[in-house]
Design a protein around this motif. Sequence first.
Motif, mmCIF file in Angstrom:
data_model
loop_
_atom_site.group_PDB
_atom_site.id
_atom_site.type_symbol
_atom_site.label_atom_id
_atom_site.label_comp_id
_atom_site.label_asym_id
_atom_site.label_seq_id
_atom_site.Cartn_x
_atom_site.Cartn_y
_atom_site.Cartn_z
ATOM 1 N N ALA A 1 73.262 29.678 79.585
ATOM 2 C CA ALA A 1 74.560 29.609 78.914
ATOM 3 C C ALA A 1 74.448 30.044 77.457
ATOM 4 C CB ALA A 1 75.112 28.191 79.003
ATOM 5 N N LEU A 2 73.383 29.621 76.790
ATOM 6 C CA LEU A 2 73.187 29.980 75.388
ATOM 7 C C LEU A 2 72.981 31.480 75.229
ATOM 8 C CD1 LEU A 2 72.685 29.440 72.416
ATOM 9 C CD2 LEU A 2 70.398 28.604 72.997
ATOM 10 N N LEU A 3 72.112 32.060 76.047
ATOM 11 C CA LEU A 3 71.842 33.490 75.935
ATOM 12 C C LEU A 3 73.057 34.324 76.330
ATOM 13 C CD1 LEU A 3 68.194 33.527 77.319
ATOM 14 C CD2 LEU A 3 68.923 33.808 74.949
ATOM 15 N N ALA A 4 73.831 33.851 77.299
ATOM 16 C CA ALA A 4 75.057 34.557 77.672
ATOM 17 C C ALA A 4 76.038 34.571 76.509
ATOM 18 C CB ALA A 4 75.689 33.896 78.896
ATOM 19 N N ALA A 5 76.162 33.436 75.817
ATOM 20 C CA ALA A 5 77.065 33.357 74.672
ATOM 21 C C ALA A 5 76.602 34.266 73.543
ATOM 22 C CB ALA A 5 77.161 31.911 74.190
ATOM 23 N N LEU A 6 75.298 34.346 73.331
ATOM 24 C CA LEU A 6 74.764 35.212 72.282
ATOM 25 C C LEU A 6 75.000 36.680 72.613
ATOM 26 C CD1 LEU A 6 71.394 33.391 71.508
ATOM 27 C CD2 LEU A 6 73.496 33.372 70.142
ATOM 28 N N ALA A 7 74.817 37.039 73.872
ATOM 29 C CA ALA A 7 75.072 38.418 74.280
ATOM 30 C C ALA A 7 76.540 38.770 74.081
ATOM 31 C CB ALA A 7 74.659 38.613 75.736
ATOM 32 N N ARG B 1 53.677 28.040 78.291
ATOM 33 C CA ARG B 1 53.660 29.067 79.333
ATOM 34 C C ARG B 1 54.815 28.856 80.310
ATOM 35 N NH1 ARG B 1 49.211 32.186 80.059
ATOM 36 N NH2 ARG B 1 49.483 32.245 82.309
ATOM 37 N N TRP B 2 55.084 27.607 80.626
ATOM 38 C CA TRP B 2 56.212 27.300 81.511
ATOM 39 C C TRP B 2 57.521 27.760 80.878
ATOM 40 C CZ3 TRP B 2 60.415 24.141 80.511
ATOM 41 C CH2 TRP B 2 61.238 23.833 81.615
ATOM 42 N N LEU B 3 57.688 27.495 79.581
ATOM 43 C CA LEU B 3 58.911 27.898 78.892
ATOM 44 C C LEU B 3 59.013 29.419 78.813
ATOM 45 C CD1 LEU B 3 61.446 27.090 77.312
ATOM 46 C CD2 LEU B 3 60.041 27.044 75.234
ATOM 47 N N ASP B 4 57.901 30.082 78.515
ATOM 48 C CA ASP B 4 57.907 31.546 78.487
ATOM 49 C C ASP B 4 58.367 32.122 79.820
ATOM 50 O OD1 ASP B 4 56.983 31.517 75.910
ATOM 51 O OD2 ASP B 4 54.914 32.021 76.416
ATOM 52 N N ALA B 5 57.834 31.561 80.904
ATOM 53 C CA ALA B 5 58.182 32.059 82.231
ATOM 54 C C ALA B 5 59.654 31.819 82.547
ATOM 55 C CB ALA B 5 57.302 31.381 83.285
ATOM 56 N N ARG B 6 60.195 30.745 82.047
ATOM 57 C CA ARG B 6 61.619 30.463 82.268
ATOM 58 C C ARG B 6 62.501 31.387 81.439
ATOM 59 N NH1 ARG B 6 64.045 24.701 83.297
ATOM 60 N NH2 ARG B 6 63.442 25.520 85.335
ATOM 61 N N VAL B 7 62.108 31.637 80.203
ATOM 62 C CA VAL B 7 62.950 32.394 79.280
ATOM 63 C C VAL B 7 62.938 33.892 79.573
ATOM 64 C CG1 VAL B 7 63.133 33.133 76.867
ATOM 65 C CG2 VAL B 7 62.838 30.712 77.413
ATOM 66 N N ALA B 8 61.788 34.433 79.959
ATOM 67 C CA ALA B 8 61.643 35.885 80.084
ATOM 68 C C ALA B 8 62.706 36.534 80.970
ATOM 69 C CB ALA B 8 60.236 36.221 80.579
ATOM 70 N N PRO B 9 62.914 36.076 82.203
ATOM 71 C CA PRO B 9 63.935 36.728 83.031
ATOM 72 C C PRO B 9 65.349 36.510 82.509
ATOM 73 C CG PRO B 9 63.039 34.797 84.149
ATOM 74 C CD PRO B 9 62.179 35.038 82.954
ATOM 75 N N LEU B 10 65.583 35.403 81.805
ATOM 76 C CA LEU B 10 66.914 35.165 81.239
ATOM 77 C C LEU B 10 67.191 36.136 80.097
ATOM 78 C CD1 LEU B 10 66.980 31.250 81.177
ATOM 79 C CD2 LEU B 10 67.999 32.785 82.874
ATOM 80 N N LEU B 11 66.180 36.388 79.273
ATOM 81 C CA LEU B 11 66.333 37.384 78.213
ATOM 82 C C LEU B 11 66.646 38.750 78.811
ATOM 83 C CD1 LEU B 11 63.381 36.403 75.841
ATOM 84 C CD2 LEU B 11 65.815 36.208 75.324
ATOM 85 N N GLU C 1 69.891 26.195 83.161
ATOM 86 C CA GLU C 1 71.339 26.222 82.962
ATOM 87 C C GLU C 1 71.691 26.301 81.480
ATOM 88 O OE1 GLU C 1 75.284 23.512 84.089
ATOM 89 O OE2 GLU C 1 73.266 22.672 84.271
ATOM 90 N N HIS C 2 71.027 25.477 80.670
ATOM 91 C CA HIS C 2 71.324 25.472 79.236
ATOM 92 C C HIS C 2 70.935 26.789 78.586
ATOM 93 C CE1 HIS C 2 70.580 24.774 74.949
ATOM 94 N NE2 HIS C 2 71.532 23.878 75.029
ATOM 95 N N LEU C 3 69.725 27.267 78.852
ATOM 96 C CA LEU C 3 69.255 28.501 78.234
ATOM 97 C C LEU C 3 70.083 29.699 78.678
ATOM 98 C CD1 LEU C 3 65.426 27.821 78.554
ATOM 99 C CD2 LEU C 3 66.724 27.948 76.412
#
Length: 372
Positions: free
Chosen positions: A243-249, A302-312, A239-241
Amino acid sequence: MRWDGQKVEAASDGVLPGMDLRTLPGLVRSVRTPEFAGVTFHEVLCRSALNRVPDASSVPFRWTVNPMRGCLHACAYCFARPTHEYLDLGAGRDFESQIVVKTNVVEVLRAELGRRSWRREHVALGTNTDPYQRAEGRYRLMPGILEALAASGTPLSVLTKGTLLRRDLPLLSDVATSGGSVAVSISLATVDDELQRVLEPGTPTPRARLELVRAVREAGLTCGVLVAPVLPWLTDSEEHLDALLAALADAGATGVSVMALHLRGAVKPLMEDWLRTHRPGLLARYRRLYGRGAYTPEEYRRWLDARVAPLLARHGFADPREHRAWRAAATSPSGGPAVGETADEAVAAGAGRARASTSAPPPPAIASPTLF
């Protein structure tokens, strides 16, 4: 009078009790002003401006310029805090209140850039302490630094949290339109205002930094964003990531890099003190997670990478094909954290998963933590 301390002969005014002035080579004076309550500026004459990055470093540049040491941003997690210990100052409160200012840095830099031996290699600004911290409004060192680099044809990059960068956007834009190489990046770890106020008390608000991203883009410059540090159990939720990436976009950021928190040297006990005060329920978790060193375990990364990749990918910050490949590897039995797995579960299961993943291909670099 209250301005008596501004006189050059008042060189010891504001110096810490017991501090040996000889630990600050080139010290001209130490100054306190009403605009910066509780802060002492130690004005020094530096011998060099360009700092050579060790060859063993993995960063993509070999030279830096740091006009100041210490930082008024007062970020609890700042990796640069231990550098103050080289001056016989503390990594805690001293780092935030005893600011060393290289008042002649522009003149020294011009001389160094004018040498026949200078090869016009990339110079990075903002790699240690922030060049656009609030003190830059008093000393105005950055315009001269940027002009010197541009005049010599030296490629440059700036990384900052400081909205004072707005002042120099016309200059940076002129450099870029004249054919110079300029890269601008903003650092933003959270869009949670409450967390930002206690974690980074001297920084501009998240909203102000998002507006800064927009201003950089309106000036005709690209603007990358360093989402760092990602703090376990504080800013690593989907949820946090998201929201942050949406705001940056929405603000127009042209690229994003993500980096997990690391705690070197004196920063670890300082961060533990912060947790004890603001998030006591996480203290034991952090001690376990960082028990073996400064960095999070590979399983967490690795867990963080897997979470971030689809959000990016969702917000347009990477090639979706690369993210599909990484996501497939991450969700396979041998590739990494499973879908829906928590950070705790990923770390706990790490040993077995690491053995199972030895034959799996490495994840694409697109999701790996990097440094601008």
